[in-house]
Design a protein around this motif. Structure first.
Motif, PDB file in Angstrom:
ATOM      1  N   PHE A 681     -71.363  31.011  22.006  1.00 30.81           N
ATOM      2  CA  PHE A 681     -70.207  30.173  22.332  1.00 30.81           C
ATOM      3  C   PHE A 681     -68.896  30.699  21.732  1.00 30.81           C
ATOM      4  O   PHE A 681     -68.011  29.916  21.362  1.00 30.81           O
ATOM      5  CB  PHE A 681     -70.443  28.724  21.865  1.00 30.81           C
ATOM      6  CG  PHE A 681     -71.686  28.118  22.425  1.00 30.81           C
ATOM      7  CD1 PHE A 681     -71.775  27.811  23.776  1.00 30.81           C
ATOM      8  CD2 PHE A 681     -72.786  27.870  21.610  1.00 30.81           C
ATOM      9  CE1 PHE A 681     -72.934  27.248  24.296  1.00 30.81           C
ATOM     10  CE2 PHE A 681     -73.940  27.320  22.128  1.00 30.81           C
ATOM     11  CZ  PHE A 681     -74.029  27.019  23.471  1.00 30.81           C
ATOM     12  N   VAL A 682     -68.783  32.022  21.600  1.00 30.75           N
ATOM     13  CA  VAL A 682     -67.546  32.633  21.100  1.00 30.75           C
ATOM     14  C   VAL A 682     -66.734  33.136  22.297  1.00 30.75           C
ATOM     15  O   VAL A 682     -67.287  33.713  23.237  1.00 30.75           O
ATOM     16  CB  VAL A 682     -67.852  33.786  20.128  1.00 30.75           C
ATOM     17  CG1 VAL A 682     -66.552  34.475  19.690  1.00 30.75           C
ATOM     18  CG2 VAL A 682     -68.611  33.267  18.910  1.00 30.75           C
ATOM     19  N   ASN A 683     -65.429  32.904  22.267  1.00 31.58           N
ATOM     20  CA  ASN A 683     -64.509  33.357  23.324  1.00 31.58           C
ATOM     21  C   ASN A 683     -64.887  32.793  24.701  1.00 31.58           C
ATOM     22  O   ASN A 683     -64.896  33.512  25.705  1.00 31.58           O
ATOM     23  CB  ASN A 683     -64.453  34.895  23.385  1.00 31.58           C
ATOM     24  CG  ASN A 683     -63.959  35.497  22.074  1.00 31.58           C
ATOM     25  OD1 ASN A 683     -63.067  34.939  21.430  1.00 31.58           O
ATOM     26  ND2 ASN A 683     -64.544  36.628  21.677  1.00 31.58           N
ATOM     27  N   ASN A 684     -65.207  31.513  24.750  1.00 31.38           N
ATOM     28  CA  ASN A 684     -65.500  30.867  26.035  1.00 31.38           C
ATOM     29  C   ASN A 684     -64.218  30.713  26.850  1.00 31.38           C
ATOM     30  O   ASN A 684     -63.138  30.442  26.300  1.00 31.38           O
ATOM     31  CB  ASN A 684     -66.126  29.485  25.812  1.00 31.38           C
ATOM     32  CG  ASN A 684     -67.435  29.571  25.055  1.00 31.38           C
ATOM     33  OD1 ASN A 684     -68.310  30.334  25.425  1.00 31.38           O
ATOM     34  ND2 ASN A 684     -67.561  28.794  23.992  1.00 31.38           N
ATOM     35  N   THR A 685     -64.337  30.867  28.146  1.00 30.14           N
ATOM     36  CA  THR A 685     -63.153  30.730  29.020  1.00 30.14           C
ATOM     37  C   THR A 685     -63.452  29.840  30.224  1.00 30.14           C
ATOM     38  O   THR A 685     -63.031  30.097  31.343  1.00 30.14           O
ATOM     39  CB  THR A 685     -62.692  32.115  29.509  1.00 30.14           C
ATOM     40  OG1 THR A 685     -63.787  32.742  30.193  1.00 30.14           O
ATOM     41  CG2 THR A 685     -62.215  32.974  28.356  1.00 30.14           C
ATOM     42  N   ILE A 686     -64.214  28.785  30.002  1.00 34.43           N
ATOM     43  CA  ILE A 686     -64.571  27.879  31.092  1.00 34.43           C
ATOM     44  C   ILE A 686     -63.348  27.054  31.500  1.00 34.43           C
ATOM     45  O   ILE A 686     -62.649  26.476  30.650  1.00 34.43           O
ATOM     46  CB  ILE A 686     -65.727  26.945  30.667  1.00 34.43           C
ATOM     47  CG1 ILE A 686     -66.951  27.767  30.260  1.00 34.43           C
ATOM     48  CG2 ILE A 686     -66.076  25.958  31.790  1.00 34.43           C
ATOM     49  CD1 ILE A 686     -68.068  26.934  29.661  1.00 34.43           C
ATOM     50  N   ASP A 687     -63.087  26.967  32.789  1.00 30.09           N
ATOM     51  CA  ASP A 687     -61.949  26.188  33.307  1.00 30.09           C
ATOM     52  C   ASP A 687     -62.423  24.762  33.590  1.00 30.09           C
ATOM     53  O   ASP A 687     -62.746  24.388  34.718  1.00 30.09           O
ATOM     54  CB  ASP A 687     -61.410  26.847  34.575  1.00 30.09           C
ATOM     55  CG  ASP A 687     -60.174  26.121  35.108  1.00 30.09           C
ATOM     56  OD1 ASP A 687     -59.663  25.211  34.404  1.00 30.09           O
ATOM     57  OD2 ASP A 687     -59.739  26.450  36.219  1.00 30.09           O
ATOM     58  N   PHE A 688     -62.453  23.932  32.547  1.00 28.81           N
ATOM     59  CA  PHE A 688     -62.941  22.564  32.672  1.00 28.81           C
ATOM     60  C   PHE A 688     -62.043  21.733  33.594  1.00 28.81           C
ATOM     61  O   PHE A 688     -62.527  20.971  34.437  1.00 28.81           O
ATOM     62  CB  PHE A 688     -63.016  21.906  31.288  1.00 28.81           C
ATOM     63  CG  PHE A 688     -64.112  22.432  30.432  1.00 28.81           C
ATOM     64  CD1 PHE A 688     -65.420  21.992  30.592  1.00 28.81           C
ATOM     65  CD2 PHE A 688     -63.862  23.378  29.460  1.00 28.81           C
ATOM     66  CE1 PHE A 688     -66.447  22.466  29.789  1.00 28.81           C
ATOM     67  CE2 PHE A 688     -64.878  23.862  28.643  1.00 28.81           C
ATOM     68  CZ  PHE A 688     -66.173  23.419  28.817  1.00 28.81           C
TER      69      PHE A 688
END
Length: 1012
Positions: A681-688
């Motif tokens: 879970f490092v540098n996550n880029t999920i577009d919530f």
């Protein structure tokens, strides 16, 4: 962290105090185990004898030192209090009759306006949330006219003395009456306390529940609900009457029987005539049919018609000895109909002069055997007596003159109760016995409108003593002596809620609770080490210390541990991990920024503190509301949750910090992760936010399905909210619930019933509203006997009603628990549950508004909560008939809903806290949507870690815990899943969509200028 030495000393002292407090529980349990072993060695499988030997053993060692001078009695007094669902026992809520109190204060006056107001208040109470007295005042005022409470015909009388005079207004009289009612209820409370102190159970509990005349009585370990209810609810109104001669009474009853028969015949004749008129004149019945009808009508005319004597068997001795006191005998089930006959105005008018003011009273229940061989059966019957009285129905003597009551034995060694009179009672008794010896009738000793004994006196008795003999066991004689010595209740006490849990069910609950607790704890301990390495180990130590603190505080404050309470503690374990997860994740972030370990630890703790406090305060607020509005086990759940939150905060913030700082003070490196979890879970880029429209559609679909299920099928509402009786019954072999439901729902049994498999397939939960509007121990006993008779064929042939009904340790079949809720208190429980949910939402909305200072945040949080609650309710409605466990909506379910609210808010507040931090850090230099996505991604590790840990804990309780809380756990599991989803895809997007970007930027500029 400042003052480490002080914190360390406090933690050590607090831990030692907790160990000391828990030592009493260990010593008491050790002694009780020895007592059980002794009882088994002496009595074997005889449950009654085992109880006797166990009590004898504990009484003998009660004052002997066990360890370091501590006696068993001292240890028992200070041990951890276990609730009824863990220990077994009886819990009743009594309603002191305010109508009786008002009637007594009015000196029994029959003023029409007064009586009409009382009747109206009775009716209003069925649906009212007001006190009885308030409804009485409303009804009295509504009559208008000249009706005044201060009238000499009502409250201006000798009883109230100079407190009320005829010139007082209704409001002034109401003020006096309120005080009198409060004092009378307090008097009843003290009377009950005196009784219960002598009941023979350890750690009894009695509480006055507010100002509505309700009193809670808990008797842990009690095993006979009929005895317990009789003991606490008996008004103990003792009266002495002379009896009428049975010969004279039977002559009158014969006239009554003839009058009733004539009345019945007239009704049948009228009905027959109406039928004949209605028939078609072109009837084509055959001659043979006409002859058959004529023959049948002749047989009907010749058949004897005795409406009264078909139910009441006259005492045959009365035809030979006119002076005997027993008039006749009847089955218990027929007494209501006979009473109806005798109270009919036209029948009362037939009374001769000597019986004009007679009172017809039944004796105590006795069991007799009728028939022979296969036709032999046992029936319960009672004797009828006619008692001499005056126009007001007053007795010859009242029990107020009794100085002492004691259990003793008759000359034939049968249990009885001895009475000693005082004051004018001595001369009254001498006069009564002299008159009876001359008239050759009997003295009826009446307790709570039941004749206990009716004996003759051969001569005047001057000693001021007598004896009550009758159908007593040793225990019932002791109980009667106890209640008479404690004094009579100033008003009748009706049981409006009752719960009985068998000792065997309680022991099974403890075992399942311990198993689920250990499994959940082991998983959390292993998971924290797996995910955070040595730091996780320090967290585990803090967690174990936290559990010690929770139990220590529970004992210190004399709180009661219940089955939902254990669930609350286990849930606290999952939530306690959340604080450490927040701290460790923030430390890892600081380390990734290149800070030294010392600075990273310091900043990590400081930065996480705000989120930890906000998350735990919101959960604490929901637990507090649950405590204020909940009752019984639900209140226990709230108490343990609140205690767990407080101790978890201390352990996570201070105890864990002590270990981490202690390890790193010599320059040792602490990674706060393992090789496997280092880069998760490092540098996550999920577009919530980009997925919010899809999320809205999914949520709307789920909510729509849920609402449709709620509207079309509804929830499976328990007796908590609708009233009724609920039994948990265990059979020797597997049974078919549908078959038994069809049997019990037939008109011959209950008319309606709901039967479900409860846990194993040989265990059922049976719920019925049969006769729930009627109160009284006799009604409850009759319903339970009806249940037993209907189910008798499913049990071994040698199982008696006593074996079925009575609870004892080691019981394998029969009634395992019982729960009754009257319709009045059911309405109050429903109202309290609704207020709890609405109250929690309002309080949390205001807290978030105060904390974040933007209504959009409050709206997002409350929208997520509504979303979660609707989906949980919808899933319960949708799956209520599919799950293999109880899905009833009861008080435990309300606890689950409030916990879901707390958990959902916990998750949402952590995300909002990070968003607020990012707003302060970056201001308007970055797009608001990107800023929110970054905040969500940065907390994703914590969100998933906490959710997974909490879910595994809940699953452990669900699969290994007791059957009675599976529904609670299922609601929490669904709530955690939905709450995790809503914090990411509902709460934050709703907040984002309602925030005006321009306004937000202006606020940021103002904050920046203030900081500058």
């Amino acid at each position: 962290m400042q003052n480490k030495g002080l914190i360390r000393v406090f933690a050590i002292i607090f831990g030692l105090v907790c160990i000391y407090q828990l030592s009493f529980t260990y010593l008491a349990n050790k002694t009780e185990t020895a007592a059980k072993e002794f009882a088994i060695s002496k009595a074997g499988d005889d449950a009654d004898q085992r109880d006797v030997y166990e009590r004898v053993y504990l009484d003998s060692v009660g004052k002997l030192p066990i360890y370091a001078g501590i006696t068993y009695n001292e240890a028992k007094e200070k041990e951890l209090n276990k609730g009824l669902d863990l220990k077994g026992g009886i819990n009743v809520i009594l309603q002191i009759s305010v109508r009786d109190i008002l009637g007594g204060l009015a000196n029994g006056k029959r003023d029409p306006a007064f009586v009409a107001a009382l009747d109206a208040a009775d009716e209003a109470q069925k649906n009212s949330q007001n006190t009885y007295f308030d409804d009485f005042l409303t009804a009295f005022e509504a009559q208008g006219g000249d009706a005044r409470l201060a009238s000499p015909d009502i409250f201006s009388n000798v009883i109230l003395g100079d407190k009320i005079d005829p010139n007082m207004t209704n409001d002034q009289v109401a003020t006096v009456l309120r005080k009198e009612i409060e004092e009378t209820i307090q008097s009843a409370f003290e009377t009950l306390r005196n009784r219960i102190d002598k009941f023979g159970v350890t750690q009894p509990n009695i509480q006055n529940l507010g100002d509505n005349g309700r009193i809670l009585v808990e008797l842990p370990g009690a095993k006979d609900i009929q005895r317990a209810v009789r003991f606490v609810s008996a008004k103990a109104q003792l009266e002495f009457y002379q009896t009428h001669y049975a010969g004279d009474v039977i002559n009158y009853l014969a006239q009554v029987d003839q009058t009733l028969a004539a009345s019945v015949k007239k009704e049948e004749t009228d009905e027959k005539s109406a039928t004949e008129v209605a028939q078609d004149s072109t009837n084509t019945d055959s001659v043979v049919d006409d002859l058959l009808k004529d023959a049948e009508s002749e047989e009907e005319e010749e058949a004897p018609n005795s409406p009264l004597f078909e139910l009441l068997s006259p005492n045959s001795q009365a035809f030979q000895f006119r002076e005997v006191s027993t008039v006749g005998f009847a089955a218990v089930k027929d007494t209501a109909q006979i009473n109806s006959y005798l109270r009919t105005p036209s029948i009362v008018r037939l009374r001769p002069a000597n019986l004009r003011f007679a009172k017809f009273v039944w004796g105590d229940v006795e069991t007799i055997t009728v028939g022979e061989g296969d036709a032999e059966e046992s029936i319960e019957r009672v004797s009828l007596y006619a008692l001499e009285s005056n126009r007001s129905g007053e007795p010859y003597m009242s029990g107020d003159v009794v100085n002492d009551a004691r259990q003793q034995f008759t000359t034939s060694q049968e249990p009885s109760v001895g009475l000693d009179f005082e004051g004018q009672g001595v001369s009254q008794w001498a006069k009564l016995t002299r008159e009876v010896s001359q008239k050759r009738n009997a003295i009826a000793i009446v307790l709570d409108n039941t004749v206990q004994s009716a004996a003759t006196a051969k001569q005047e008795i001057k000693g001021g003593s007598t004896e009550i003999s009758g159908n007593f066991t040793l225990q019932s004689a002791q109980d009667l002596a106890t209640v008479l010595n404690a004094g009579k209740l100033p008003a009748s006490a009706d049981v409006i809620e009752a719960e009985e849990i068998g000792a065997t069910l309680g022991k099974e609950a403890i075992n399942s609770g311990i198993i689920s607790f250990v499994i959940a704890l082991l998983f959390v301990l292993v998971w924290m080490i797996f995910y955070y390495g040595r730091a996780g180990l320090y967290s585990d130590v803090a967690l174990v210390v936290n559990i010690l603190f929770i139990f220590g505080v529970l004992v210190s404050f004399e709180a009661v541990l219940t089955l939902p309470g254990i669930a609350g503690i286990v849930l606290t374990i999952g939530m306690a991990v959340d604080a450490n997860v927040l701290i460790f994740e923030r430390i890892k972030e600081e380390l990734r920024k290149g800070k030294s370990q010392k600075d990273a630890i310091k900043d990590g703790f400081n930065n996480a503190l705000s989120s930890i406090l906000d998350a735990n305060i919101t959960t604490f607020l929901t637990a507090l509301i649950l405590f204020l509005f909940g009752t019984g086990p639900v209140k226990g759940f709230a108490v343990t949750l609140m205690i767990g939150i407080a101790t978890s905060l201390f352990c996570a913030i201070f105890i864990t910090r002590l270990f981490i700082d202690g390890y790193g003070k010599n320059g040792k490196s602490l990674a706060f992760s393992t090789g496997i979890t280092k880069n998760l879970f490092v540098n996550n880029t999920i577009d919530f936010l980009g997925k919010r429209k899809i999320a809205y559609m999914i949520s709307l679909a789920l909510i729509a399905i849920g609402i449709f299920s709620l509207v079309s099928g509804g929830l499976d509402t328990s007796v908590d909210f609708v009233g009724g009786r609920s039994y948990k019954v265990r059979f020797e072999k597997a049974v078919n619930s549908s078959e038994i439901e069809q049997l019990l729902a037939s008109e011959d049994v209950f008319g309606s019933a709901i039967v479900k498999t409860y846990g194993a397939d040989n265990q059922l939960k049976i719920t019925t509203k049969y006769n729930i509007q009627e109160s009284g121990i006799e009604v409850d006993e009759a319903v339970e006997l009806k249940l037993f008779e209907a189910l008798k064929s499913y049990f071994p042939a040698d199982l008696t009603f006593e074996d079925f009904s009575r609870s004892y340790d080691g019981k394998q079949i029969g009634k395992m628990s019982y729960y009754k809720v009257g319709p009045t208190i059911a309405d109050d429980i429903k109202r309290g549950a609704l207020l709890a949910i609405i109250g929690s939402l309002i309080v949390v909305f205001l807290y978030i508004l105060l904390r974040f200072r933007r209504w959009q945040f409050s709206l997002g949080a409350v929208a997520a909560v509504f979303h979660d609650v609707l989906i949980v309710l919808g899933i319960f409605a949708l799956t209520k008939n599919l799950m293999p466990f109880d899905m009833e909506v009861d008080q435990n379910f309300i606890a689950a809903i409030l916990t879901v609210i707390g958990y959902s808010l916990n998750d949402t507040v952590v995300v909002f806290d990070r968003i607020r931090e990012y707003i302060k850090e970056h201001g308007s230099t970055r797009g608001f949507g990107k800023l929110i996505n970054q905040a969500l991604n940065s907390t994703l590790s914590r969100t998933l870690n906490t959710s997974v840990t909490t879910l595994i804990v809940l699953l452990a309780i669900f699969f290994f815990g007791a059957d009675s809380i599976k529904g609670l756990m299922f609601a929490l599991i669904v709530g955690v899943l939905v709450g995790t989803y809503s914090s990411l895809f509902i709460a934050t997007p709703v907040m984002f969509d309602t925030v005006q970007k321009k306004g937000l930027k202006e606020e940021n500029k103002e904050e920046d200028s203030e900081e500058a």
